[in-house]
Design a protein around this motif. Structure first.
Motif, PDB file in Angstrom:
ATOM      1  N   GLN A 167      44.891  43.338  37.995  1.00  0.00           N
ATOM      2  CA  GLN A 167      43.457  43.354  38.260  1.00  0.00           C
ATOM      3  C   GLN A 167      42.729  44.244  37.256  1.00  0.00           C
ATOM      4  O   GLN A 167      43.278  45.208  36.738  1.00  0.00           O
ATOM      5  N   THR A 186      39.702  46.860  36.393  1.00  0.00           N
ATOM      6  CA  THR A 186      39.054  47.942  37.107  1.00  0.00           C
ATOM      7  C   THR A 186      38.662  49.049  36.140  1.00  0.00           C
ATOM      8  O   THR A 186      38.749  48.888  34.924  1.00  0.00           O
ATOM      9  N   VAL A 220      39.814  52.476  49.166  1.00  0.00           N
ATOM     10  CA  VAL A 220      40.371  51.300  48.513  1.00  0.00           C
ATOM     11  C   VAL A 220      41.839  51.204  48.890  1.00  0.00           C
ATOM     12  O   VAL A 220      42.453  52.197  49.270  1.00  0.00           O
ATOM     13  N   GLU A 236      45.678  48.525  48.788  1.00  0.00           N
ATOM     14  CA  GLU A 236      46.405  47.284  48.549  1.00  0.00           C
ATOM     15  C   GLU A 236      47.591  47.313  49.492  1.00  0.00           C
ATOM     16  O   GLU A 236      48.364  48.273  49.488  1.00  0.00           O
ATOM     17  N   THR A 264      39.242  44.607  41.032  1.00  0.00           N
ATOM     18  CA  THR A 264      39.409  45.248  42.324  1.00  0.00           C
ATOM     19  C   THR A 264      38.156  44.963  43.153  1.00  0.00           C
ATOM     20  O   THR A 264      37.108  44.596  42.615  1.00  0.00           O
ATOM     21  N   ASP A 265      38.271  45.130  44.464  1.00  0.00           N
ATOM     22  CA  ASP A 265      37.180  44.786  45.381  1.00  0.00           C
ATOM     23  C   ASP A 265      35.871  45.466  45.007  1.00  0.00           C
ATOM     24  O   ASP A 265      35.849  46.660  44.714  1.00  0.00           O
ATOM     25  N   HIS A 266      34.795  44.694  45.030  1.00  0.00           N
ATOM     26  CA  HIS A 266      33.417  45.179  44.877  1.00  0.00           C
ATOM     27  C   HIS A 266      33.117  45.822  43.516  1.00  0.00           C
ATOM     28  O   HIS A 266      32.146  46.547  43.390  1.00  0.00           O
TER      29      HIS A 266
END
Length: 135
Positions: A29, A31, A70, A72, A114-116
């Motif tokens: 990912q 980031t 955050v 995973e 990564t998220d958001h």
């Protein structure tokens, strides 16, 4: 919330430095550079150390923008996110990074992040007073 990890968005105008993780968590990912805090380390010390270890880039005055959770899988981190201005250059990346790119802020959502991350990029840009990247 007391952070146990830190990351940093580096900006040059409307470009932001993204790195692609070579290992879990967040394998593959895109980031911000960053990582876990060491015992006795402040968030500011952590973000400067992690940035240097991962990219060999140095910054002087990062601004802490937000703290978020955050994770995973079953593992989660309380992440302090910083932002700073940085001259555009080529980082010298560690083995923890498989790729990097200076990305226009409006193109972040086209990466597998990564998220958001796209929203966080815009929040960081606003804290830095980058009017040209406001939504």
């Amino acid at each position: 919330m007391k952070p146990d990890a830190c990351s940093i968005g580096l900006f040059n105008g409307d470009q932001v430095l993204l790195i692609q993780r070579a290992y879990a968590p967040f394998l593959g990912q895109w980031t911000f550079p960053g990582g876990r805090m060491e015992p006795g380390e402040t968030p500011l010390d952590c973000v400067k150390r992690e940035l240097f270890e991962e990219t060999r880039l140095l910054i002087s005055d990062p601004i802490q923008v937000l703290v978020e959770t955050v994770g995973e899988g079953a593992k989660s981190y309380t992440l302090a996110v910083f932002a700073a201005h940085c001259p555009m250059g080529a980082p010298v990346t560690s083995h923890e990074i498989s790729d990097w790119d200076w990305v226009h802020v409006d193109e972040v959502q086209s990466y597998r992040t990564t998220d958001h991350l796209a929203e966080i990029v815009h929040t960081c840009a606003q804290y830095l007073g980058l009017a040209e990247v406001e939504r």
